[in-house]
Design a protein around this motif. Structure first.
Motif, mmCIF file in Angstrom:
data_model
loop_
_atom_site.group_PDB
_atom_site.id
_atom_site.type_symbol
_atom_site.label_atom_id
_atom_site.label_comp_id
_atom_site.label_asym_id
_atom_site.label_seq_id
_atom_site.Cartn_x
_atom_site.Cartn_y
_atom_site.Cartn_z
ATOM 1 N N TYR A 112 0.620 -1.313 0.174
ATOM 2 C CA TYR A 112 -0.014 0.050 0.011
ATOM 3 C C TYR A 112 0.914 1.145 0.166
ATOM 4 O O TYR A 112 0.571 2.255 -0.727
ATOM 5 N N SER A 113 1.844 1.183 1.024
ATOM 6 C CA SER A 113 2.744 2.333 0.706
ATOM 7 C C SER A 113 3.677 2.607 -0.413
ATOM 8 O O SER A 113 4.024 3.776 -0.724
ATOM 9 N N ARG A 116 1.189 4.601 -2.113
ATOM 10 C CA ARG A 116 0.503 5.745 -1.430
ATOM 11 C C ARG A 116 1.411 5.824 -0.169
ATOM 12 O O ARG A 116 1.067 5.633 1.116
ATOM 13 N N ALA A 369 -8.479 5.344 3.128
ATOM 14 C CA ALA A 369 -8.944 5.608 1.676
ATOM 15 C C ALA A 369 -10.015 7.079 1.651
ATOM 16 O O ALA A 369 -9.954 7.600 0.731
ATOM 17 N N ASP A 372 -8.064 10.009 2.107
ATOM 18 C CA ASP A 372 -7.423 10.358 0.858
ATOM 19 C C ASP A 372 -8.515 11.027 -0.138
ATOM 20 O O ASP A 372 -8.055 12.020 -0.791
ATOM 21 N N ARG A 482 -9.285 1.681 -6.053
ATOM 22 C CA ARG A 482 -8.177 1.683 -6.913
ATOM 23 C C ARG A 482 -7.581 0.349 -7.089
ATOM 24 O O ARG A 482 -7.899 -0.561 -6.174
ATOM 25 N N GLU A 485 -5.300 -0.614 -4.310
ATOM 26 C CA GLU A 485 -6.184 -0.658 -3.111
ATOM 27 C C GLU A 485 -6.935 -2.373 -2.897
ATOM 28 O O GLU A 485 -7.050 -2.988 -1.883
#
Length: 521
Positions: A112-113, A116, A369, A372, A482, A485
């Motif tokens: 994930y990082s 993001r 999410a 964000d 996304r 995600e």
């Protein structure tokens, strides 16, 4: 797979993240210097955590599932002879699920990082801290020496402190400081209890002490040891009223920090109670079990009432803070199962541990999410007067939030149901020697807590996912789930369903190990 191969795999699982953390801090190879070094180090984090996850799956596949009570993949090397400290590693049916869960969540956080990365300093330090944190958590669930357990337990504190303080938001520095002060003070008290057991018993070996079942420790020694160890572990659990560091830490932490804090770090406290306090000092646990049960159900009700207050319109409740308080309630069921000291209750506690890691990890990903997309996790700002209407604006995201909520409230057929139900069954009929009357009261209060849990989670779903139909078209559409995600969240959702529909997979591992641990065999 033979035990020698499993030994090497388990050792690699513990050591590889540590080596990866060192590698993340080194200068990039010459071929990458002209490219994006930040992406290269983030890719390094995904690669290392992915390799650890593959090794953890291989370990689970090679594990002798016919004998889950037997300690397997054991390594026992004399490390510090003067202090009788050994490099002793091993896994059984209790620790294996937690080991795999930790490897899975860390890999998903690294992945994930990569797409993001939270705002903050250099990704090199971020990846190094993430890998150091993984090494500490995996070691905690693998070591079989009391002093090594303490070192591994402490190893995770500094990385989490910096992840909150440097990559968090809001009042991050104060929240990180509060986290480290609470947990370090708890650890100092726990160390005194561990030393007391080791010195009095003449060994720090956890297998020997568990087999001994407290026979080499006097009654007073067990009372003092459980009090000290229990207080230290209760801070991490978190048990009411030692939980107050948790909501601030979760609110300030970056998304991946919250996922690991809820999904892995909280489990270390309850795991320590099952692995150390229950088998090594059973008389001390009997003495404190009613008090532990009482504090557990207070935490269940308190956490639910705090969430209900945060969920109400006009109270300015923060969604991350609400899920943090929900963890206080859910971990209360884990503590209640442990307090029953019965095989049913302890199995329920271990199942609830895994279920909470999957479900709350997913919820924190989802809340990240939402932040964000909206720029805020304030419920009043998200929902407004007509509701955030995620079903209409981002239907997949809204559906996942609803799924996470119903899983968290314990809907039958999902993972959250079995752990809480078994914990209450265990409290309904606690171990011999425990007065049944107070535990019947605890069971009734815990059952009431499940109703409160449903109340606040359904309120959140209504405010965040639903909304005025006429107002949906007037609001801007949001980016739905996304690709990255979807990849990061799908394993957690899928395992929540699998554990709910097929609980025997997990209970088949834990039950023989728990019965052996409680019986001292």
């Amino acid at each position: 797979m033979n035990d020698t191969a499993l030994q090497y795999i388990l050792a690699a699982i513990v050591v590889l993240p540590l080596l990866g953390a060192v590698g993340a801090l080194l200068p990039p190879p010459p071929g990458l210097r002209g490219r994006d070094p930040d992406q290269a180090v983030l890719r390094h984090g995904v690669t290392v955590t992915g390799a650890v996850l593959i090794l953890a799956i291989a370990l689970a596949a090679g594990f002798d599932h016919d004998h889950p009570a037997k300690m397997q993949a054991t390594t026992d090397l004399n490390w510090i002879p003067a202090l009788r400290i050994h490099l002793h590693l091993g896994i059984d049916g209790i620790s294996l699920p937690l080991l795999v869960l930790s490897a899975l969540l860390t890999f998903l956080c690294a992945l994930y990082s990569y797409f993001r990365m939270p705002a903050g300093p250099s990704p090199k330090a971020f990846v190094a801290l993430l890998l150091l944190l993984e090494s500490g958590t995996l070691a905690t669930f693998s070591v079989l020496d009391l002093m090594l357990f303490f070192l591994a337990f402490e190893m995770v504190l500094i990385p989490m402190y910096f992840l909150i303080a440097r990559w968090g938001g809001g009042d991050r520095e104060r929240s990180a400081l509060r986290f480290i002060v609470y947990t370090v003070l708890g650890s100092v008290i726990m160390l005194l209890g561990l030393l007391l057991i080791g010195v009095k018993a003449g060994t720090f070996d956890m297998v020997t002490l568990a087999t001994d079942n407290g026979s080499s420790l006097g009654h007073s020694t067990q009372i003092i040891a459980v009090l000290a160890i229990g207080l230290g572990l209760a801070v991490k659990a978190p048990m009411w009223p030692l939980h107050s560091w948790l909501p601030d830490a979760h609110t300030a932490a970056p998304t991946v920090g919250s996922v690991l804090l809820a999904g892995v770090l909280l489990k270390m406290g309850t795991y320590g109670l099952v692995r150390i306090a229950l088998p090594m000092a059973p008389e001390g646990m009997h003495a404190f079990a009613p008090y532990l049960g009482a504090l557990a159900v207070v935490g269940i009700v308190y956490g639910s009432l705090a969430c209900l207050a945060l969920a109400r319109q006009g109270n300015g409740g923060d969604l991350k803070r609400l899920i943090a308080y929900s963890s206080v309630g859910h971990m209360g069921f884990v503590l209640l199962g442990i307090a029953s000291m019965s095989p049913t209750g302890v199995n329920g506690a271990l199942f609830a541990n895994i279920a909470h890691g999957l479900i709350t990890g997913l919820l924190f990903f989802l809340v990240g999410a939402v932040k964000d997309r909206h720029g805020s996790t304030d419920l009043d700002q998200l929902a407004g007067r007509t509701g955030a209407a995620l079903y209409g604006r981002a239907p997949r995201l809204g559906g996942l939030i609803a799924f996470g909520a119903v899983a968290s409230l314990g809907l039958p057929g999902l993972a959250g149901f079995w752990g809480e139900m078994l914990a209450m069954f265990g409290a309904f009929k606690p171990a011999d020697g425990l007065s049944r009357a107070p535990f019947l009261v605890f069971t009734a209060v815990a059952a009431f807590g499940t109703l409160l849990t449903a109340g606040y989670l359904l309120t959140v779903v209504r405010r965040v996912c639903m909304g005025d139909r006429a107002g949906v078209h007037a609001q801007a559409q949001l980016v739905d789930v996304r690709g990255y995600e979807f990849v990061a969240w799908t394993p957690l959702a899928a395992l929540t369903v699998v554990a709910g529909l097929w609980p025997a997979v997990l209970l088949g591992l834990t039950d023989p190990a728990v019965r052996s641990l409680l019986g001292g065999n």
